[in-house]
Enzyme design. Structure first.
Site, short mmCIF file in Angstrom:
data_model
loop_
_atom_site.label_atom_id
_atom_site.label_comp_id
_atom_site.label_asym_id
_atom_site.label_seq_id
_atom_site.Cartn_x
_atom_site.Cartn_y
_atom_site.Cartn_z
CG ASP A 18 -1.81 1.22 1.33
OD1 ASP A 18 -2.34 1.65 0.29
OD2 ASP A 18 -1.96 1.78 2.43
CB SER A 19 0.16 4.80 -0.61
OG SER A 19 -0.95 4.92 0.25
CB CYS A 81 -3.08 0.83 -2.47
SG CYS A 81 -3.06 2.61 -2.79
CD GLU A 159 0.41 6.24 5.89
OE1 GLU A 159 1.62 6.21 6.16
OE2 GLU A 159 -0.23 5.24 5.54
CB CYS A 191 -9.30 4.79 0.92
SG CYS A 191 -7.59 5.05 1.49
CG HIS A 193 -4.94 4.76 4.68
ND1 HIS A 193 -4.50 4.39 3.42
CD2 HIS A 193 -3.82 5.10 5.38
CE1 HIS A 193 -3.18 4.50 3.37
NE2 HIS A 193 -2.75 4.92 4.55
#
Length: 273
Positions: A18-19, A81, A159, A191, A193
């Protein structure tokens, strides 16, 4: 030699990337459904977020991460992602011969499950402009009204380890409540996240609104693809998990244990490319 032709290929690990740390929501689901598989996770936090980058930049990063995972001998890669899926999944499948399993916002099940006929989708700004995403929305727009809400700022909060604050709840409210006011009774997390914010999203939407996380469906597809190629692990012991980050190792050691919650101190290493 490909993973499917290598000796003892079923014992090879599964790569997930993932990012940043959002893909840990998918990794947790893989761990739950396929507990005997070894897993390698790359969080490209040094280049996060992907959501505000061009398609070319996201594709380049995705290629770099996959190349690294291949050096580690993975038998399959999960693109955990949505932004990378929209920008790069087709290019990854053209370039690499091992199974590439990618995210897809759960628009189809949402369109079939909604009672009001209105579905909301929370996603990054890059995802909502991707061709793949817009084709998906168009495919099911006759079954339900699909409201798409970009959510700038949420990825960065996760994050940074901010998962519960009054300011974050207000940000979530600003994205979620307009969907509910337009009649959405089902909200898709577009997403990886966002599952880490599901309690805030549910609080904003109300208990009567269904929240759909696509991770379980993605893991079912992973399991199907591995079984099809005889790549499911025959280990009887619990699989091992290793983590890499391209960002701050100190930040990774702070946030990954919070989100992973699998017991013990996770094995976290630094990777750069």
């Amino acid at each position: 030699m490909t993973a499917s032709t290598a000796p003892n290929a079923s014992r090879l690990p599964i790569g997930v990337f993932d990012s940043g740390v959002g893909g840990l929501s998918v990794l947790r689901e893989i761990r739950a459904q396929l507990p005997h598989e070894d897993l390698l996770y790359v969080g490209d936090s040094g280049h996060a977020p992907y959501g505000d980058k061009s398609q070319a930049a996201v594709t380049a990063r995705s290629m770099a991460v996959c190349e690294f995972l291949l050096t580690q001998g993975v038998k399959a890669i999960v693109v955990a992602c949505n932004t990378a899926t929209g920008a790069a999944a087709s290019a990854l499948r053209e370039r690499f011969s091992i199974p590439i399993i990618a995210m897809e916002p759960a628009v189809k099940p949402a369109a079939t499950q909604t009672r009001s006929g209105v579905v909301g989708v929370l996603a990054t700004s890059r995802t909502v402009v991707s061709d793949n995403f817009n084709r998906l929305v168009a495919r099911f727009s006759s079954a339900a009204t699909i409201l798409v809400q970009p959510c700038p700022g949420l990825v960065e909060r996760v994050e940074n380890g901010e998962l519960d604050s009054a300011e974050l709840q207000q940000m979530v409210d600003d994205y979620v409540q307009p969907l509910c006011q337009q009649g959405a009774d089902t909200i898709v997390l577009g997403c990886t996240h966002y599952p880490f914010l599901v309690s805030l999203i549910q609080a904003s939407a109300g208990q009567q609104v269904r929240i759909i996380d696509p991770a379980p469906a993605v893991v079912r597809e992973l399991q199907r693809r591995l079984a099809e190629q005889h790549l499911l692990s025959n280990n009887t012991a619990r699989g091992q998990v290793a983590f890499w980050t391209s960002g701050s190792i100190q930040q990774a050691r702070f946030i990954i244990p919070q989100l992973w919650q699998d017991g013990g101190a996770p094995d976290i290493r630094h990777w750069s490319s």
